[in-house]
Design an enzyme around this catalytic site. Structure first.
Site, PDB file in Angstrom:
ATOM      1  N   ALA A   1       0.712  -1.308  -0.149  1.00 31.15           N
ATOM      2  CA  ALA A   1      -0.101   0.079  -0.009  1.00 31.15           C
ATOM      3  C   ALA A   1       0.774   1.351   0.159  1.00 31.15           C
ATOM      4  CB  ALA A   1      -0.980  -0.037   1.178  1.00 31.15           C
TER       5      ALA A   1
ATOM      6  N   ASN B   1       0.602  -3.247   8.125  1.00 33.07           N
ATOM      7  CA  ASN B   1       1.809  -4.058   7.527  1.00 33.07           C
ATOM      8  C   ASN B   1       2.764  -3.118   6.651  1.00 33.07           C
ATOM      9  OD1 ASN B   1       1.226  -6.752   8.066  1.00 33.07           O
ATOM     10  ND2 ASN B   1      -0.624  -6.520   7.054  1.00 33.07           N
TER      11      ASN B   1
ATOM     12  N   HIS C   1      -1.354   7.636   3.942  1.00 33.38           N
ATOM     13  CA  HIS C   1      -0.223   7.645   4.504  1.00 33.38           C
ATOM     14  C   HIS C   1       0.780   8.667   4.099  1.00 33.38           C
ATOM     15  CE1 HIS C   1      -1.568   3.512   5.474  1.00 33.38           C
ATOM     16  NE2 HIS C   1      -1.736   3.268   4.091  1.00 33.38           N
TER      17      HIS C   1
END
Length: 266
Positions: free
Chosen positions: A120, A188, A218
């Site tokens: 991601a 993760n 993020h």
């Protein structure tokens, strides 16, 4: 042909099975390991896909590489047989790798390999390159819809409910190692980032439950002797709110690179 097996048939596993069944150059769908074989067989029949359903300990005989798309608590059961056989495992549960350095040693001892895909995040190439010099700091801030964090062990243990959260709430601040233990299904990304860079104890993260966002957001700041850079990404959640749609696509891209005549990126 490189034989690929899928361990776990959740949202990501199903996406990978479909893509491999459609065809990726030089790769074949060799086997699927999943808890509920009856449910898996019904799904495969609906999709018109033929594939052997096997147990985890059968995977080394069936496949050259296994993609782990399963709950983190069975990572050992997936990795150990493959690594002892000198084969490859693509690990999505990067958080589960941090407390298991022995898996890396096992791979080294038997000529196996653990591959952690980009998943991601963006910018792993830049972080890995910077790590060849000196990285001073890596900081990450993650913002997720409250529902994407609900049920995390850290929240349950500290009595923090995601119901009724009406404004941004910082629920965690600490190292990547501590975050991986506290939110094993949610971060993760920071575990993988720490493995690419300066390790889980020096990589830091803030985790925010934010009802104002609809995507998993993020932001990463890296300060190194070669460069300083900031990266931001907003991932569209899949049907599983803990996982972004781009995660499965990242695995497909990583698998395609295995046999591609041209590889772009380190």
């Amino acid at each position: 042909m490189k034989r690929i097996a899928i361990a776990g048939l959740g949202e990501i596993g199903r996406t990978l099975v479909r893509k491999l069944a459609q065809g990726l150059p030089g790769l074949s769908l060799a086997a699927i390991a999943t808890r509920d074989r009856e449910k898996a067989k019904a799904w495969l029949d609906r999709e018109g896909i033929t594939c052997a359903l096997v147990s985890l300990d059968e995977l080394p005989a069936r496949a050259d590489l296994v993609v782990e798309c399963a709950p983190a608590d069975i990572l050992d059961q997936i990795c150990r047989p493959m690594l002892r056989a000198g084969k490859q495992v693509m690990v999505l549960s990067a958080s589960a790798l941090l407390p298991r350095p022995d898996l890396i040693e096992l791979a080294k001892a038997h000529g196996g390999q653990i591959i952690v895909p980009t998943g991601a995040l963006i910018g792993f190439d830049a972080v890995s390159a910077a790590a060849e010099g000196t990285i001073h700091s890596v900081q990450m801030v993650t913002r997720k819809p409250p529902g994407g964090l609900a049920g995390a062990p850290y929240l349950v243990a500290n009595g923090i409910s995601m119901e009724g959260v009406k404004s941004a709430l910082c629920v965690f601040k600490g190292s990547a190692r501590d975050a991986a233990a506290a939110f094993p299904a949610n971060v993760n990304v920071v575990a993988a980032l720490s493995l690419a860079g300066i390790g889980p104890d020096r990589t830091t993260i803030e985790i925010w439950a934010d009802p104002a966002v609809t995507r998993n957001c993020h932001q990463i700041r890296v300060d190194a002797d070669s460069a300083s850079f900031t990266m931001s990404i907003e991932n569209v959640p899949s049907e599983n709110p803990k996982t972004g749609r781009i995660t499965a696509l990242s695995v497909i891209a990583a698998l395609r690179k295995l046999t591609s005549p041209l590889q772009v990126g380190t």
